[in-house]
Design a protein around this motif. Structure first.
Motif: not given
Length: 257
Positions: A43-49
Motif C-alpha cells: 500500500f505504501l509503495l502505491k501511495e509513494w508512486m
C-alpha cells in the motif's frame, strides 16, 4: 510432617499458549483477494508512486508557467489594490459587503469565520451518530453543503469582480530611470501638482500610472494633460504652452533608449 505433604503448587502464566495466539492472529491476506493488502510495502509503495506523479506534474507546471512577478513593494503607494492567495479569496470577498466591512469589519473578519471554523472543529462532538450515509445526517450534510456553496460563490465573485486591468498596471515592472530633477520639465511637473499623484520619481501611485518609459510622443502627452484620461480629469494642467512643451518633452524622453 511428611515430605511434600501440605504444599500446593500454583502456576500463573501471562503468556498465551501457542494455540490461543494462533486464534488471535488476523487471517491471511489471501483469504480476501482484492479487498485488502499489506500496508508495507504494497500500500505504501502505491501511495509513494501516486505522490511522485503529482510532484513531477507540479514541478513541470512551475517550469512551464513561472509565477508572475510584480514590481518591488512600495509601502507609500496607498492606491495599490492587493489580492490574497486563492484560498483566502472567499474571505477577501466577504469583507467587501456592507455588514462585514467598515464599522462591521469585526463581524466579517472574526465573527463569521469564527463561527464557521468553530462549527467545523466541534462537528465530531455535535454530530457523533453512527450513521455514515449523508441523507441520514441532514443537519451535518446541510451545513457542509451550505459552507461549500458559500465558499465557491464568494471565491468566484472575488475573481469576477476584481479589476484585473488595474492590477496589471499597478504591478507592472517598470525599468528604473534616472530622473534629472534640474530639468525645466521636472520643475513644471512639480509646480502643476503632478507629483502628488505620479510620485516624486514619476513611479506612479494613488491610482495614477508611472510616467517613465510611456512610449508616448510629446503631442500625445500634451493631449492627455489638457483633456485628461481615465481617473485624470480634464483641464488639470494650468500652465502655458511653453511649460506644456517642457513637461511633455521631459516625460516623453524618460526611458528612451
Amino acid at each position: 510432617m511428611h515430605k511434600g505433604k501440605g504444599m500446593k503448587f500454583v502456576g500463573d502464566s501471562r503468556v498465551l499458549a501457542p494455540e490461543a495466539r494462533k486464534k488471535m492472529l488476523p487471517k491471511d491476506y489471501s483469504e480476501y483477494p482484492g479487498k485488502t493488502e499489506a500496508f508495507w510495502p504494497n500500500f505504501l509503495l502505491k501511495e509513494w508512486m501516486v505522490g511522485a506523479v503529482f510532484l513531477v506534474g507540479f514541478l513541470c507546471l512551475t517550469i512551464a508557467h513561472p509565477a508572475p512577478l510584480e514590481r518591488i513593494a512600495d509601502p507609500t503607494d496607498t492606491g495599490y489594490i492587493p489580492l490574497p492567495d486563492w484560498y483566502f479569496l472567499f474571505l477577501y470577498q466577504l469583507l467587501k459587503y456592507s455588514y462585514a466591512s467598515g464599522p462591521y469589519t469585526v463581524i466579517g473578519a472574526l465573527v463569521i469565520p469564527g463561527l464557521a471554523f468553530g462549527g467545523l472543529l466541534l462537528a465530531p462532538f455535535l454530530d457523533n451518530g453512527p450513521e455514515r450515509r449523508p441523507f441520514r445526517r441532514p443537519v451535518a450534510t446541510g451545513m457542509m453543503l451550505l459552507a461549500l456553496a458559500a465558499t465557491v460563490f464568494l471565491t468566484w465573485q472575488s475573481v469576477a469582480t476584481h479589476d484585473w486591468a488595474a492590477a496589471e498596471r499597478q504591478g507592472k515592472i517598470v525599468a528604473k530611470v534616472e530622473i534629472d530633477k534640474s530639468n525645466p520639465g521636472y520643475e513644471v511637473f512639480k509646480s502643476q501638482g503632478c507629483i502628488n499623484c505620479h510620485g516624486e520619481n514619476l513611479q506612479g501611485g494613488a491610482g495614477a500610472p508611472a510616467l517613465t518609459a510611456t512610449g508616448l510622443k510629446p503631442e500625445e502627452i500634451a493631449n492627455i494633460a489638457k483633456n485628461g484620461k481615465g481617473a485624470m480629469p480634464k483641464g488639470i494642467f494650468k500652465g502655458n504652452d511653453k511649460q506644456l512643451k517642457q513637461l511633455t518633452e521631459f516625460i516623453s524622453g524618460l526611458g528612451e533608449k
